[in-house]
Design an enzyme around this catalytic site. Structure first.
Site, PDB file in Angstrom:
ATOM      1  CD1 TRP A  10      -2.322  -1.472   0.007  1.00  0.00           C
ATOM      2  CD2 TRP A  10      -3.183  -1.180   1.982  1.00  0.00           C
ATOM      3  NE1 TRP A  10      -3.729  -2.202   0.123  1.00  0.00           N
ATOM      4  CE2 TRP A  10      -4.044  -1.885   1.437  1.00  0.00           C
ATOM      5  CE3 TRP A  10      -3.394  -0.729   3.300  1.00  0.00           C
ATOM      6  CZ2 TRP A  10      -5.217  -2.308   2.083  1.00  0.00           C
ATOM      7  CZ3 TRP A  10      -4.429  -1.179   4.120  1.00  0.00           C
ATOM      8  CH2 TRP A  10      -5.433  -2.019   3.554  1.00  0.00           C
ATOM      9  CD  GLU A 166       8.501  -4.539  -6.377  1.00  0.00           C
ATOM     10  OE1 GLU A 166       7.355  -4.671  -6.588  1.00  0.00           O
ATOM     11  OE2 GLU A 166       9.214  -3.535  -5.731  1.00  0.00           O
ATOM     12  CB  SER A 212       3.068  -1.427 -14.209  1.00  0.00           C
ATOM     13  OG  SER A 212       3.599  -0.133 -13.641  1.00  0.00           O
ATOM     14  N   GLY A 233       1.683  -2.759  -6.192  1.00  0.00           N
ATOM     15  CA  GLY A 233       1.573  -1.317  -5.703  1.00  0.00           C
ATOM     16  C   GLY A 233       0.222  -0.791  -5.967  1.00  0.00           C
ATOM     17  N   GLY A 234       0.085   0.063  -6.868  1.00  0.00           N
ATOM     18  CA  GLY A 234      -1.199   0.953  -7.246  1.00  0.00           C
ATOM     19  C   GLY A 234      -2.207   0.074  -7.366  1.00  0.00           C
TER      20      GLY A 234
HETATM   21  P1  PGA Z   1       3.337  -0.792  -8.849  1.00  0.00           P
HETATM   22  O1  PGA Z   1       4.284  -0.833  -7.508  1.00  0.00           O
HETATM   23  O2  PGA Z   1       2.539  -1.895  -8.782  1.00  0.00           O
HETATM   24  O3  PGA Z   1       2.430   0.287  -8.497  1.00  0.00           O
HETATM   25  O4  PGA Z   1       4.274  -0.406  -9.993  1.00  0.00           O
HETATM   26  C1  PGA Z   1       4.953  -2.001  -7.030  1.00  0.00           C
HETATM   27  C2  PGA Z   1       5.890  -1.838  -5.839  1.00  0.00           C
HETATM   28  O5  PGA Z   1       6.523  -0.893  -5.804  1.00  0.00           O
HETATM   29  O6  PGA Z   1       5.909  -2.867  -5.144  1.00  0.00           O
END
Ligand code: PGA
Length: 250
Positions: A10, A166, A212, A233-234
C-alpha cells in the site's frame, strides 16, 4: 510446487477506516483462493488490519523495519514490535527505500537476518534502473543485490525468504516488463541462489515479479515458469482490482 504469493504494497496510502473496509471487502472476494494473500500496510494500519484479517486468509505485512531489537532509534520500528502485533511478512529493501531513505545492500542484509530470527517472512526487493537495463547490466545488478541481501544465511533460512524482482523503471509507471524478460530475470536470480545455496534451495525459494502488475496482466506474468506471484503497488489499493489479481487463475 511453489505456492504463488500475491502481496499488496500500500506504500503511504490508506487510513485505518479505509483499511478496515478494504479488508472486509477483500476477504469475501479471495476466500476461495489457494494463493497466499498478503497486504503490506503502513504502520498506523497494522493493528486494525491484523484484527480485521483474523479468521480470513489475508496475512498482514509491514513495509520496513529496523534491525536492532530496541533502543535510541527515534522513529524506527523493530522486528519484535511487528511480530508482537501479529505481523507475518515484512518488505525489505524496496527501491523507494533504497532511493529516498539511504537503504543499502548492507542494511538490507542486516534487516533480513533480523526478520528471520524473529520468524517474520521477509520480502526482499531487487531490481535494475532503466539506465542499467539499457547498458545491458540487469543480470549483474539483480544477482549482486540478491547475493548481498542473502549473505551469511544458511540454505534453510534462504528458503524462507521471498525475493521480489522489481525493475525500477516499471514501478508506478504503467510500464510492465514483458513476461519473457521478467521470467528471464527471475531465472537469473534463481540461478544465483542455486550457485550459492544449492539447487534444492533455489527450487523452493519464492520469487515474485513487481512493477505495474494489474488484473489485466497478472495471469500472463504469473503463469510463467519461474514467477511465483507478485508484489503489487497501485493496483492493490482497490479491493476489486486486487482480488482479480489474487484470483488470476480462477
Ligand atoms: P506498482 O508498485 O505496482 O505501483 O508499480 C509495485 C511496488 O512498488 O512494489
Amino acid at each position: 510446487m511453489r505456492r504463488k504469493v500475491i502481496a499488496g504494497n500500500w506504500k503511504m496510502n490508506m487510513l485505518p477506516n479505509e483499511a478496515i473496509s478494504f479488508i472486509q471487502e477483500l476477504s469475501e472476494k479471495v476466500k476461495d483462493t489457494e494463493n497466499e494473500v498478503v497486504l503490506c500496510v503502513p504502520y498506523t494500519d497494522i493493528f486494525y488490519s491484523v484484527l480485521n484479517a483474523q479468521g480470513t486468509n489475508i496475512k498482514i505485512g509491514a513495509q520496513n523495519m529496523h534491525w536492532e531489537e530496541k533502543g535510541a532509534y527515534t522513529g524506527e520500528v523493530s522486528a519484535e514490535m511487528l511480530k508482537a502485533v501479529g505481523v507475518e511478512y515484512v518488505i525489505i529493501g524496496h527501491s523507494e527505500r533504497r532511493q529516498y531513505f539511504a537503504e543499502t545492500d548492507e542494511t538490507v542484509n542486516k534487516k533480513l537476518k533480523k526478520a528471520l530470527s524473529v520468524g517474520l517472512k521477509p520480502i526482499v526487493c531487487v531490481g535494475e534502473t532503466l539506465e542499467q537495463r539499457e547498458q545491458g547490466v540487469t543480470a549483474k545488478i539483480i544477482t549482486t543485490q540478491t547475493e548481498k541481501a542473502l549473505d551469511g544465511l544458511e540454505p534453510a533460512d534462504v528458503e524462507k525468504v521471498i525475493i521480489a524482482y522489481e525493475p525500477i523503471w516499471a514501478i508506478g509507471t504503467g510500464k510492465t516488463a514483458t513476461r519473457e524478460d521478467a521470467n528471464e530475470a527471475v531465472k537469473q536470480i534463481r540461478q544465483k541462489v542455486a550457485e550459492k545455496y544449492g539447487q534444492e534451495t533455489a527450487d523452493r525459494v519464492i520469487i515474485q515479479y513487481g512493477g505495474s502488475v494489474k488484473a489485466a496482466n497478472a495471469k500472463e506474468l504469473f503463469e510463467m515458469s519461474d514467477i511465483d506471484g507478485g508484489l503489487v503497488g497501485g493496483a492493490s489499493l482497490k479491493a476489486e482490482e486486487f482480488s482479480n489479481i489474487v484470483n488470476y487463475n480462477k
